[in-house]
Design a protein around this motif. Structure first.
Motif, PDB file in Angstrom:
ATOM      1  N   LYS A 158       0.845  -1.208   0.000  1.00 27.95           N
ATOM      2  CA  LYS A 158       0.000   0.000   0.000  1.00 27.95           C
ATOM      3  C   LYS A 158       0.877   1.254   0.000  1.00 27.95           C
ATOM      4  O   LYS A 158       0.599   2.226  -0.687  1.00 27.95           O
ATOM      5  CB  LYS A 158      -0.960  -0.020   1.194  1.00 27.95           C
TER       6      LYS A 158
ATOM      7  N   MET B  34       1.124   3.987  -2.942  1.00 29.15           N
ATOM      8  CA  MET B  34       0.786   5.380  -2.639  1.00 29.15           C
ATOM      9  C   MET B  34       1.833   6.350  -3.167  1.00 29.15           C
ATOM     10  O   MET B  34       1.528   7.439  -3.606  1.00 29.15           O
ATOM     11  CB  MET B  34       0.642   5.545  -1.120  1.00 29.15           C
TER      12      MET B  34
ATOM     13  N   GLY C 137       3.710   5.787  -5.764  1.00 32.11           N
ATOM     14  CA  GLY C 137       3.970   5.567  -7.185  1.00 32.11           C
ATOM     15  C   GLY C 137       5.006   4.503  -7.498  1.00 32.11           C
ATOM     16  O   GLY C 137       5.539   4.466  -8.608  1.00 32.11           O
TER      17      GLY C 137
ATOM     18  N   GLN D 265      -4.384   1.361  -7.346  1.00 27.22           N
ATOM     19  CA  GLN D 265      -4.182   2.698  -7.931  1.00 27.22           C
ATOM     20  C   GLN D 265      -5.481   3.498  -7.822  1.00 27.22           C
ATOM     21  O   GLN D 265      -5.469   4.658  -7.444  1.00 27.22           O
ATOM     22  CB  GLN D 265      -3.761   2.627  -9.404  1.00 27.22           C
ATOM     23  N   GLU D 266      -6.606   2.847  -8.141  1.00 29.92           N
ATOM     24  CA  GLU D 266      -7.905   3.531  -8.070  1.00 29.92           C
ATOM     25  C   GLU D 266      -8.221   3.994  -6.656  1.00 29.92           C
ATOM     26  O   GLU D 266      -8.587   5.134  -6.421  1.00 29.92           O
ATOM     27  CB  GLU D 266      -9.032   2.556  -8.466  1.00 29.92           C
ATOM     28  N   GLU D 267      -8.072   3.084  -5.698  1.00 35.98           N
ATOM     29  CA  GLU D 267      -8.403   3.379  -4.297  1.00 35.98           C
ATOM     30  C   GLU D 267      -7.560   4.527  -3.772  1.00 35.98           C
ATOM     31  O   GLU D 267      -8.046   5.402  -3.074  1.00 35.98           O
ATOM     32  CB  GLU D 267      -8.093   2.171  -3.406  1.00 35.98           C
ATOM     33  N   LEU D 268      -6.261   4.501  -4.122  1.00 32.34           N
ATOM     34  CA  LEU D 268      -5.357   5.475  -3.536  1.00 32.34           C
ATOM     35  C   LEU D 268      -5.498   6.857  -4.174  1.00 32.34           C
ATOM     36  O   LEU D 268      -5.102   7.852  -3.583  1.00 32.34           O
ATOM     37  CB  LEU D 268      -3.917   4.977  -3.598  1.00 32.34           C
ATOM     38  N   LYS D 269      -6.098   6.894  -5.372  1.00 34.03           N
ATOM     39  CA  LYS D 269      -6.334   8.183  -6.018  1.00 34.03           C
ATOM     40  C   LYS D 269      -7.429   8.956  -5.299  1.00 34.03           C
ATOM     41  O   LYS D 269      -7.503  10.155  -5.332  1.00 34.03           O
ATOM     42  CB  LYS D 269      -6.746   7.945  -7.482  1.00 34.03           C
ATOM     43  N   ARG D 270      -8.347   8.204  -4.635  1.00 33.20           N
ATOM     44  CA  ARG D 270      -9.492   8.841  -4.004  1.00 33.20           C
ATOM     45  C   ARG D 270      -9.107   9.639  -2.765  1.00 33.20           C
ATOM     46  O   ARG D 270      -8.277   9.211  -1.996  1.00 33.20           O
ATOM     47  CB  ARG D 270     -10.489   7.760  -3.565  1.00 33.20           C
TER      48      ARG D 270
END
Ligand code: ADP
Length: 167
Positions: free
Chosen positions: A140, A144, A146, A162-167
């Motif tokens: 994780k 986060m 990159g 990637q999706e979750e961490l963009k939020r």
């Protein structure tokens, strides 16, 4: 020839938030030894903060990877581990051991579980060298900032991270 298995049922417990190739290595090795393996996904881990992924997501990430093992099933649980193991008629709990840091915690859990259920044996598989420094929390953190997590988690897990961490 498929390896002969005759060791009954084992449970592989964990929070799997998310599953990594380190976890999948342990699950696959357990599946090579036991007749039946139940991967137990802890609904709400006590010693960790809220999980990033829901229990349903964590279960489905694992299910997608175990198609080659018809005798492995994945189930969420939120009871005592030994009760979950009993419920499935398991006589063994399989845990993976990475660096020395896992040992202290596992040693303590082993004593507690043994006291509650002396009939269920905990068995430890040494982490594969290529995964021995791999953890869900590390993944994780890498994601986060990159970092490249390909080769450490399944592709869909990497994409969802990637999706979750963009939020
Ligand atoms: P994490 O510490 O990565 O959050 P879990 O709590 O989901 O892992 O752990 C489930 C089980 O998988 C534990 O027995 C843990 O020691 C083991 N495990 C986790 N990562 C690895 C790995 N890279 N190699 C071997 N075993 C592992």
């Amino acid at each position: 020839m498929a390896p002969e298995r005759n060791a009954g049922t084992a449970v592989c417990p964990g929070s799997y938030d998310p599953v990594t190739y380190g976890h999948l290595d342990i699950i696959g090795r357990a599946a090579n030894v036991f007749d039946s393996v139940v991967v137990g996904v802890v609904n709400q881990p006590v010693r960790k903060q809220k999980t990033l992924f829901s229990a349903a997501d964590r279960v489905s990430f694992i299910e997608e990877q175990i198609a080659e093992y018809p005798h492995v099933q994945v189930k969420p649980f939120d009871t005592l581990l030994v009760d979950f193991a009993r419920e499935h008629g398991a006589k063994a709990i399989i845990k993976g051991l990475r660096a020395i840091s896992d040992f202290e915690y596992e040693f303590e859990m082993n004593q507690l579980n043994r006291k509650m259920a002396p009939d269920i044996e905990s068995i430890y598989f040494m982490a594969a060298p290529e995964y021995s420094f791999l953890s869900s929390s590390g993944i994780k953190e890498l994601a986060m900032f990159g970092g490249d997590i390909s080769g450490l988690v399944p592709e869909r897990v990497a994409a969802r991270l990637q999706e979750e961490l963009k939020r």
